[in-house]
Scaffold this motif. Structure first.
Motif, PDB file in Angstrom:
ATOM      1  N   ASP A 136       0.815  -1.212   0.000  1.00 19.22           N
ATOM      2  CA  ASP A 136       0.000   0.000   0.000  1.00 19.22           C
ATOM      3  C   ASP A 136       0.852   1.267   0.000  1.00 19.22           C
ATOM      4  O   ASP A 136       0.467   2.288  -0.587  1.00 19.22           O
ATOM      5  CB  ASP A 136      -0.931   0.021   1.217  1.00 19.22           C
ATOM      6  CG  ASP A 136      -2.046  -1.013   1.127  1.00 19.22           C
ATOM      7  OD1 ASP A 136      -2.292  -1.514   0.018  1.00 19.22           O
ATOM      8  OD2 ASP A 136      -2.653  -1.335   2.175  1.00 19.22           O
ATOM      9  N   ARG A 137       1.999   1.223   0.649  1.00 19.59           N
ATOM     10  CA  ARG A 137       2.814   2.436   0.817  1.00 19.59           C
ATOM     11  C   ARG A 137       3.929   2.573  -0.214  1.00 19.59           C
ATOM     12  O   ARG A 137       4.533   3.647  -0.339  1.00 19.59           O
ATOM     13  CB  ARG A 137       3.403   2.470   2.231  1.00 19.59           C
ATOM     14  CG  ARG A 137       2.336   2.492   3.321  1.00 19.59           C
ATOM     15  CD  ARG A 137       2.936   2.649   4.688  1.00 19.59           C
ATOM     16  NE  ARG A 137       1.932   2.533   5.741  1.00 19.59           N
ATOM     17  CZ  ARG A 137       2.187   2.630   7.043  1.00 19.59           C
ATOM     18  NH1 ARG A 137       3.435   2.853   7.453  1.00 19.59           N
ATOM     19  NH2 ARG A 137       1.228   2.504   7.918  1.00 19.59           N
ATOM     20  N   ASN A 162       3.462   5.450  -3.111  1.00 19.96           N
ATOM     21  CA  ASN A 162       3.631   6.837  -2.657  1.00 19.96           C
ATOM     22  C   ASN A 162       5.078   7.133  -2.279  1.00 19.96           C
ATOM     23  O   ASN A 162       5.603   8.213  -2.596  1.00 19.96           O
ATOM     24  CB  ASN A 162       2.721   7.115  -1.468  1.00 19.96           C
ATOM     25  CG  ASN A 162       1.257   7.233  -1.863  1.00 19.96           C
ATOM     26  OD1 ASN A 162       0.938   7.505  -3.025  1.00 19.96           O
ATOM     27  ND2 ASN A 162       0.368   7.016  -0.919  1.00 19.96           N
ATOM     28  N   SER A 203       7.196   7.297  -5.482  1.00 17.95           N
ATOM     29  CA  SER A 203       6.884   8.523  -6.236  1.00 17.95           C
ATOM     30  C   SER A 203       7.502   9.739  -5.569  1.00 17.95           C
ATOM     31  O   SER A 203       8.028  10.639  -6.254  1.00 17.95           O
ATOM     32  CB  SER A 203       5.371   8.689  -6.343  1.00 17.95           C
ATOM     33  OG  SER A 203       4.799   7.643  -7.117  1.00 17.95           O
ATOM     34  N   TRP A 204       7.429   9.791  -4.237  1.00 18.72           N
ATOM     35  CA  TRP A 204       8.064  10.907  -3.509  1.00 18.72           C
ATOM     36  C   TRP A 204       9.566  10.925  -3.786  1.00 18.72           C
ATOM     37  O   TRP A 204      10.142  11.986  -4.067  1.00 18.72           O
ATOM     38  CB  TRP A 204       7.829  10.754  -2.007  1.00 18.72           C
ATOM     39  CG  TRP A 204       8.664  11.694  -1.199  1.00 18.72           C
ATOM     40  CD1 TRP A 204       8.366  12.981  -0.865  1.00 18.72           C
ATOM     41  CD2 TRP A 204       9.985  11.435  -0.682  1.00 18.72           C
ATOM     42  NE1 TRP A 204       9.414  13.537  -0.169  1.00 18.72           N
ATOM     43  CE2 TRP A 204      10.417  12.614  -0.054  1.00 18.72           C
ATOM     44  CE3 TRP A 204      10.836  10.327  -0.699  1.00 18.72           C
ATOM     45  CZ2 TRP A 204      11.656  12.707   0.566  1.00 18.72           C
ATOM     46  CZ3 TRP A 204      12.068  10.424  -0.095  1.00 18.72           C
ATOM     47  CH2 TRP A 204      12.470  11.598   0.530  1.00 18.72           C
TER      48      TRP A 204
END
Length: 277
Positions: free
Chosen positions: A111-112, A115, A118-119
Motif C-alpha cells: 500500500d505504501r 507513494n 513517487s516521492w
C-alpha cells in the motif's frame, strides 16, 4: 575509445552528485516502515513462541516416546519425513501464524510503496534538474536565473521517472517478502532446537540489523542511479551531447574502475562502459 578529457576543449560545469539530504530522508522513510514491522513482530513472535515453548518441549518428548514404540523396520518412515498418524506439530501452528503476519505486513508495504517511490523520484528529479541548471550556468558563466530554461516533463524524462518508480516500488515490496522467508527459517530452527526467548531475541535483532543495512544500501544505490539517469536526460534535452566522468571518492570503498575512468569524456547517449559491472 574513451580518452582523458582536456578541459581546454570545452566548457565544463559543476560535477553533478547525488543529494545527500534525499538519501538520508529516503532511508528514514524506509526505516520507519521497517521499524514498525519489526516492533510488531518482536512483540508478537516472542509472545507466541513463549506460549508455544512448553508445548514444543512436551511434543518432542511425546514424539520420542511414540517413535520408541514403532517397530524398528517402520522407523525408516521418519527419515522420509512421514510421521504417519501423529498430531499437528507446534511448528505447523507457528508457520501458519507467521504467514498470517506476513500477509498483513506485505499488504502494508504494498500500500505504501507507490507513494514512497513517487516521492523519492519527485525529489530526485527536482535535485537533478537543479544540479544540471547550476552546472550549465557555471559552464557558460551566467546566473541560473539568466539561462531561461523552461524544464518540461518530456517523453524521455517521463520514461526515466516511470522506470525508476517501478524499480523502487519492487524493492520496497520485496522487503517483507525477503525478511519473512528468513524469519520462517529462524523460527523453524527455534522450534527444532528449543531456543530460549533470549536466544530468539538475539536472532531477531541480528535479522533486523541485516534489514537495516539493506535499507541503507537501497537508499544510496537508488539515489545514485536516479541522479545519473535523470541528469543525463535533462542534459540531453538542452542539447548537451557529452560529459566527463568525475570520481568523487566519496565513501569508504569504491571501484578501481571508477578511479581509472576519472576525467574521461563520453557521449551521453552511449554512456561510459564500466568493466566491473
Amino acid at each position: 575509445m574513451s580518452r582523458t578529457f582536456d578541459v581546454r576543449e570545452a566548457r565544463v560545469g559543476r560535477p553533478i552528485r547525488p543529494n545527500a539530504g534525499i538519501q538520508a530522508a529516503y532511508r528514514r522513510k524506509l526505516m520507519a516502515l521497517i521499524d514498525d514491522m519489526y516492533a510488531s513482530l518482536h512483540w508478537w513472535l516472542l509472545a507466541e513462541y513463549k506460549r508455544q515453548l512448553p508445548r514444543i518441549r512436551e511434543y518432542d518428548r511425546a514424539q520420542d516416546a511414540r517413535w520408541a514404540a514403532v517397530p524398528r523396520p517402520l522407523r525408516i518412515l521418519r527419515g522420509l519425513g512421514r510421521a504417519v498418524g501423529f498430531d499437528a506439530s507446534p511448528a505447523v501452528d507457528m508457520r501458519r501464524a507467521l504467514r498470517r503476519r506476513y500477509r498483513q505486513w506485505q499488504r502494508t508495504f504494498d500500500d505504501r510503496a507507490g507513494n514512497l517511490a513517487s516521492w523519492f523520484v519527485e525529489q530526485s528529479l527536482k535535485a537533478a534538474t537543479a544540479s544540471v541548471t547550476s552546472s550549465v550556468a557555471k559552464a557558460v558563466g551566467a546566473k541560473t536565473s539568466a539561462l531561461g530554461v523552461e524544464w518540461q516533463m518530456t517523453r524521455a524524462t517521463n520514461n526515466a521517472v516511470q522506470s525508476i518508480v517501478a524499480e523502487n516500488v519492487a524493492l520496497i515490496k520485496s522487503i517483507p517478502t525477503h525478511d519473512f522467508l528468513e524469519l520462517e527459517g529462524l523460527f523453524m530452527r527455534a522450534v527444532r532446537t528449543g531456543y530460549d526467548a533470549g536466544r530468539l531475541t538475539e536472532e531477531l535483532e541480528r535479522r533486523y540489523g541485516i534489514t537495516t543495512d539493506r535499507a541503507r544500501f537501497i537508499s544510496r544505490d537508488q539515489l545514485a542511479k536516479a541522479t545519473e539517469s535523470l541528469s543525463r536526460v535533462r542534459m540531453q534535452e538542452i542539447g548537451i551531447e557529452e560529459a566527463v566522468w568525475v570520481h568523487t571518492a566519496v565513501g569508504k570503498t569504491y571501484r578501481g574502475t571508477h578511479v581509472r575512468m576519472n576525467g574521461r569524456r563520453f557521449r551521453l547517449d552511449k554512456g561510459l562502459y564500466d568493466s566491473a559491472v
